[in-house]
Design a protein around this motif. Structure first.
Motif, short mmCIF file in Angstrom:
data_model
loop_
_atom_site.label_atom_id
_atom_site.label_comp_id
_atom_site.label_asym_id
_atom_site.label_seq_id
_atom_site.Cartn_x
_atom_site.Cartn_y
_atom_site.Cartn_z
N THR A 7 51.12 51.34 41.30
CA THR A 7 51.59 50.30 40.38
C THR A 7 50.40 49.64 39.69
OG1 THR A 7 53.44 49.87 41.81
CG2 THR A 7 52.95 48.16 40.21
N HIS A 8 49.37 49.31 40.50
CA HIS A 8 48.17 48.69 39.93
C HIS A 8 47.48 49.62 38.95
CE1 HIS A 8 46.99 45.07 42.64
NE2 HIS A 8 48.12 44.92 42.02
N LEU A 65 41.63 45.53 38.08
CA LEU A 65 42.94 45.82 38.68
C LEU A 65 43.02 47.28 39.15
CD1 LEU A 65 45.58 44.26 39.10
CD2 LEU A 65 46.39 45.21 36.95
N GLU A 68 41.29 47.54 42.36
CA GLU A 68 41.70 46.65 43.45
C GLU A 68 42.78 47.31 44.28
OE1 GLU A 68 43.03 43.00 41.80
OE2 GLU A 68 41.04 42.13 41.73
N GLN A 69 42.93 46.82 45.54
CA GLN A 69 44.02 47.32 46.37
C GLN A 69 45.33 46.69 45.91
OE1 GLN A 69 43.18 46.59 50.47
NE2 GLN A 69 42.34 48.64 50.69
N GLY A 70 46.44 47.44 46.06
CA GLY A 70 47.75 46.97 45.60
C GLY A 70 48.26 45.79 46.41
N ASP A 71 49.04 44.94 45.72
CA ASP A 71 49.69 43.83 46.40
C ASP A 71 51.08 44.30 46.82
OD1 ASP A 71 50.97 41.55 47.11
OD2 ASP A 71 50.73 40.51 45.21
N CYS A 74 54.41 43.35 44.76
CA CYS A 74 54.52 43.41 43.31
C CYS A 74 55.00 44.77 42.82
CB CYS A 74 53.20 43.03 42.65
SG CYS A 74 52.05 44.36 42.51
N GLY A 75 55.49 44.78 41.58
CA GLY A 75 55.94 46.03 40.98
C GLY A 75 57.36 45.93 40.49
#
Lengths: 181, 528
Positions: A7-8, A65, A68-71, A74-75
């Motif tokens: 997603t990121h 982004l 970065e590692q995904g949160d 989110c998505g």
């Protein structure tokens, strides 16, 4: 790569593409002056500089982004898209009712047309009250998962309360859509 | 004209302002009534889960402007109402947190940890009294710091900062906001960049409005109210309704359980709570003075600090098991943010949170008051009307505090029923009210479509974990950043390194880079 990391990556790439398009295409083609301009032998900041810097922030953020590692929280999923489409469908339909109901009824039932009648009751309220009722009632029904008279009565009450707040005490305030039609 | 004269004129502007009605021949000024109405609205809104102070401020602003118009006389009544909401909402948020284990505002989450266990022990009334006392004490302390600090900070800024330094300070503030809000620096920068970009659409110094695609629709720029309310309010409504939509399909909605007993706070109780309130009030005030850091972090830090002290002293019950000290530590911290948040607004013109954004928006819309260092420009010969308004605002804050100390507790405790209003009914009504208010102010359908468009953007930002606050703050500050940079560039004779031309400006720029880099290195859990 997991779903959230992807997603990121997708979001980062999409925003990076938008930022690059803004910097190299949109801003240069849609600003009359460049980054810096010569005016009466003095160098001044042109109109293109500020939006270019803004887009550079977007580009920098997108690059960060991507790495970065995904949160986890989110998505967007198909459920989100389904919800948003239905929500916007109800919202936009009710605004269109608000916009066109008065003029349509005036065209059908009178000779003058809506423009002449838009400052007289009940014409000036028809579109707003019906559209507002549809908006509130439709959205409550959508969340509850079934149509109910109660939700539309709540909508009617809200729309009438707004007419009471804006229209009754103030002559110069216009409810939608009376400023446009 | 001395300082005392300005303070006195500010007080008179509130108490001798336009009269709304009279009681037994005694004129009742409109500003006092508006502060009172805003305060009651704020408590009710804070006590309603799903509604928060900024949302009520957003909805009421266009209505207030419609009622009071665009004259200088409108400033104190309108801003007094908004300040009343801000103050009322800070105490209201504790009501559902204690009674129903549902925080009315996000910063009241920590209040549930001790408030609800107290309610389950039959001590709901005492828990509410602790929350009220701590909240008002923290808020009053923070206001006093604001009143003492803001004028001096503004005077220092005016005296020592020139155009390049002011530009660098704006850059530092934006970098700080982007770096500390949310869970990722990358997302903060994206939000910031989007906000700036939107601010530059349809503006510029040339006759051709830049980025307008040569259309009349964009040539006037985007309506400020549509952008701010779209991203902040509609985005929140879209996202909250979706959560409720999912909940209604999975039947996960909580059933509230009410408990009420009557227990007054004694002097011994207050003495026991004061160390926790004092410590949290200082934490909240420091956090509040920094732009972008919200009351939720202040509440968390206040609670954590209070818990450590409580554990050291061997207090019982422990935090998390119904300790009144836990409520006091949380509520004093989150309420102390509200006053201190206005320090950067009034002294620098930089909004630090959503409530401050609406105060700036009110001032911008009405005109005659431009929050920033120039407000505190002291002039002995001619009256500076902005300084009078500033002291008028401080007076309204103190009035709201007085209302909070006197009637706030009883009113707050009577607001338990607000928690039972279903959010899925409330949110569509908020949507209709917001769209109607925007139309009444802008009088064109385009404003409604823009608002919905920015609502979708706000929704997408929330779903992708991007905080909308840097967007809004950047959008508000975008114009001043550019004009300040243009003036600084011209004043330094076209020096491309004007942001590093003095030690102070270079220091601000270095801090901007440092705060961003440090935030990149910070572990994810440590962010706000």
């Amino acid at each position: 790569m997991d779903l959230h990391g992807r997603t990121h990556l997708v979001l980062g790439l999409a925003l990076l593409a938008f930022a690059l398009f803004t910097i190299f295409v949109w801003v240069p083609m849609d600003s009359a002056t460049g980054l810096l301009e010569q005016v009466r032998r003095r160098v001044v900041i042109g109109d293109a500089l500020a939006p270019t810097i803004a887009a550079s922030f977007i580009a920098l953020g997108s690059l960060l982004l991507i790495f970065e590692q995904g949160d986890l929280a989110c998505g967007m999923t198909s459920r989100n898209i389904l919800y948003l489409a239905a929500f916007l469908g109800i919202l936009i339909s009710s605004i269109l009712v608000m916009l066109w109901l008065g003029p349509m009824l005036a065209a059908l039932l009178t000779d003058e047309g809506y423009r002449v009648l838009r400052d007289t009751a009940p014409w000036k309220h028809i579109g707003f009250v019906v559209g507002g009722t549809a908006m509130v009632g439709g959205l409550i029904s959508y969340i509850e998962g079934h149509l109910s008279i109660r939700s539309f009565l709540i909508g009617l009450g809200s729309a009438l309360a707004l007419v009471a707040v804006y229209d009754l005490p103030f002559d110069d305030l216009l409810l939608p859509p009376n400023g446009d039609v | 004209m001395g300082w005392v004269d300005y303070v006195w004129m500010g007080i008179l502007a509130v108490f001798n302002g336009p009269e709304l009605f009279s009681v037994f021949g005694l004129p009742i000024p409109v500003t006092i009534i508006m502060v009172f109405a805003g305060f009651l609205t704020g408590v009710a809104v804070g006590a309603t889960p799903g509604l928060a102070g900024p949302m009520a401020m957003a909805i009421s602003l266009p209505i207030l402007i419609s009622v009071f118009g665009f004259t200088v006389d409108a400033l104190l009544p309108v801003m007094g109402f908004l300040i009343g909401i801000m103050k009322g909402a800070t105490i209201g948020g504790a009501v559902p947190a204690i009674l129903f284990n549902t925080p009315g505002t996000p910063d009241a989450f920590m209040t549930t940890l001790d408030g609800h266990p107290m309610a389950q022990r039959g001590e709901a009334d005492k828990a509410l009294r602790v929350a009220h006392f701590s909240s008002v004490a923290g808020d009053t302390f923070s206001d006093l710091v604001l009143i003492l600090c803001a004028p001096f900070l503004a005077v220092i800024v005016e005296r020592y900062l020139d155009l390049p330094e002011k530009t660098a300070l704006l850059v530092l503030s934006l970098a700080f906001v982007a770096a500390v809000i949310g869970k990722s620096v990358g997302k903060g920068l994206i939000s910031l960049g989007l906000g700036l970009l939107v601010a530059y659409i349809g503006t510029g110094e040339d006759f051709y409005p830049r980025l307008s695609f040569d259309t009349q629709l964009l040539a006037r720029g985007l309506p400020v109210v549509s952008v701010v309310l779209g991203v902040l309010i509609l985005g929140e409504v879209f996202a909250s309704l979706e959560d409720l939509w999912h909940q209604s399909r999975h039947g996960t909605r909580d059933r509230p359980v009410a408990q009420v007993t009557r227990q007054k706070l004694t002097g011994a109780d207050i003495r026991k709570l004061m160390p926790f309130i004092g410590r949290s009030a200082i934490i909240g005030t420091i956090i509040g003075a920094l732009p972008g850091i919200g009351s939720t972090l202040a509440a968390t830090l206040g609670y954590t600090s209070g818990r450590a002290r409580h554990a050291r002293k061997g207090g019982s019950p422990a935090f998390g098991q119904g300790a009144p000290e836990g409520i006091a530590a949380t509520e004093a911290a989150n309420s102390a943010v509200s006053g201190a948040n206005l320090i950067p607004v009034l002294s620098l013109g930089i909004p630090g949170n959503a409530a401050a954004v609406f105060l700036i928006l009110a001032a911008d819309s009405i005109g005659g008051f431009n929050p920033g260092p120039s407000v505190f420009r002291f002039s002995a010969e001619a009256v500076n009307p902005e300084l009078v308004i500033a002291f008028g605002l401080f007076t309204t804050m103190m009035l709201a505090n007085l209302m909070n100390w006197t009637i706030g507790g009883a009113f707050m405790r009577s607001m338990g029923f607000m928690s039972r209003i279903p959010q899925h009914i409330l949110m569509p009504i908020v949507l209709l009210v917001t769209l109607t208010s925007i139309y009444v102010q802008e009088t064109r359908m385009a404003a409604i479509w823009f608002t919905i468009g920015f609502g979708v953007l706000g929704y997408l930002m929330r779903r992708f974990g991007i905080s909308p606050l840097p967007f809004v703050i950047a959008f508000i500050l975008g114009g001043s950043l550019e004009s300040s940079a243009r003036q600084a560039f011209a004043a330094t004779g076209g020096d491309p390194w004007f942001l590093f031309s003095s030690v102070t400006a270079a220091l601000f720029m270095a801090l901007a880079v440092l705060v961003t880099v440090l935030s990149l290195r910070k572990p994810k859990g440590a962010r706000t």
